[in-house]
Design an enzyme around this catalytic site. Sequence first.
Site, PDB file in Angstrom:
ATOM      1  N   SER A  23       0.839  -1.198   0.000  1.00 19.01           N
ATOM      2  CA  SER A  23       0.000   0.000   0.000  1.00 19.01           C
ATOM      3  C   SER A  23       0.868   1.239   0.000  1.00 19.01           C
ATOM      4  O   SER A  23       2.091   1.162   0.066  1.00 19.01           O
ATOM      5  CB  SER A  23      -0.886   0.002   1.242  1.00 19.01           C
ATOM      6  OG  SER A  23      -0.090   0.198   2.395  1.00 19.01           O
ATOM      7  N   LYS A  24       0.216   2.386  -0.056  1.00 17.84           N
ATOM      8  CA  LYS A  24       0.969   3.651  -0.080  1.00 17.84           C
ATOM      9  C   LYS A  24       1.811   3.756   1.166  1.00 17.84           C
ATOM     10  O   LYS A  24       2.826   4.436   1.201  1.00 17.84           O
ATOM     11  CB  LYS A  24       0.019   4.857  -0.141  1.00 17.84           C
ATOM     12  CG  LYS A  24      -1.020   4.795  -1.215  1.00 17.84           C
ATOM     13  CD  LYS A  24      -2.357   4.256  -0.687  1.00 17.84           C
ATOM     14  CE  LYS A  24      -2.817   3.129  -1.596  1.00 17.84           C
ATOM     15  NZ  LYS A  24      -3.710   2.173  -0.911  1.00 17.84           N
TER      16      LYS A  24
END
Length: 415
Positions: free
Chosen positions: A189-190
Amino acid sequence: TPEAVHAIVEGMKWLGLDHDEGPFYQTQRMGRYKEVIEQFLREGKAYHCYCSKEELDEMRAGQTARKEKPRYDGRCRHRTAPAPGVTPVVRFRNPDEGSVVVDDVVHGPITFDSGELDDLIIARSDGTPTYNFCVVVDDYDMQVTHVIRGDDHINNTPRQINMLRALGVEPPLYAHVPMILGPDGTKLSKRHGAVSVLQYRDDGFLPEGLLNYLGRLGWSYGDQEIFTLEEMTRLFDIHDVNKGASALNVDKMLWTNQQHMMRATPERLATYLQPQLAMLGIQTDDLAKLAAVAKAQQERAKTLKEMAGNSTFFFREVVAYDEKAAKKNLTAETAPLLKAARDRLAALESWVAPRLHETIQAVAAEAGAGLGKIAQPIRVAVSGGSVSPPIDVTLEILGRETTLQRLDRAIAHCG
RNA sequence: GCUCCCAUCGUCUAGAGGCCCAGGACACAGCCCUCUCAAGGCUGGUACGAGGGUUCGAAUCCCUCUGGGAGCGCCA
């Protein structure tokens, strides 16, 4: 969005991943999708569903309470009259008997019971088609032979196969490759800094370095770790791809990139080094000098960004000495050595590494000291710090004028 | 919860019944090389998730469990 499209196209361009045709935009194929929806409706392969959001929520809530898998129960399948005041969606009619086998190239045959597949929406109430339907029409129209995608799509595959069969064609070959997890083994994920491939470009990765690292995730060729683009394309075989997900390892990614930097030509590195230096406020069009610096630094940095950071002193004045390095190397004791070196260097006719090396060596010998005794003070004098390429190479790149000027200043600093 | 997928060092992987008391790489530690930093060389520690089978023999085949992941939208 245009930004997202741009990121994909630019990312692939940077990586050198070419394509034979397209890109095609689904937004420009709406007419075709509607045509197929009409066809399905006509043939009884799809039907209108008038269920409201609330009704569907209620249905799912009940299923969840009964510990069942939430799915559409097909209640509008046999509806004969439209519900007044409701604009319907269109659902694909999945078979309710038998099973669907996905003969996956990396996983082998995967069987799904038809009872697990509900009737998915292929057109929203505003008439626009949905993703799982659009890709099926695209694969069909464009005669796609191999679908290679992340294994998070495995569960979509049986429905797509059913739609393809409804279209009267045999499905293409599917290959579901394992996902890439974050360094901690959880979904990428980010949070993990994975934004777009272009980020890796800006962080100073070489395209082939990133590609090599990514390519070795879930795939290998004996004990080989480093592959050229040509080797990867020649040696890669989808049948060798593993089933298990893999976690990103930044250290190895950096190491892989460094290996490619060491193998790249200085001239090419120069073209990547230039913008990296620009990000540090250093503008230069001196490609010859950039290449010389890249050559001197290419095995001393894991990324081009790091290389740029280590190379600023080649392009601009040393504003301040590293405190510890200066304290140790620019002293009253080393001043005479620096002075001797400065004078001998000033008298040199040819400013090239071998001559420079001889000269410094001679100064050290005269002082009865090892090369390190003199090289390190010179290094601090010209670079400001205690780390640089070999001192002779460093001085050659810097040039006579800059070198002497910096030595003078350092001698003065010794006090 | 249901369905599907997966499972060898911390991480990436080799291994398709005996070649494996498990090999390589990153990282880590030590040594060598050495003008710094790197690069390179050598050495070292750490893994077949558990339990049952099958077999003369299993990391490799089968089953169960455990653990992890994905999917279950008028998102893509």
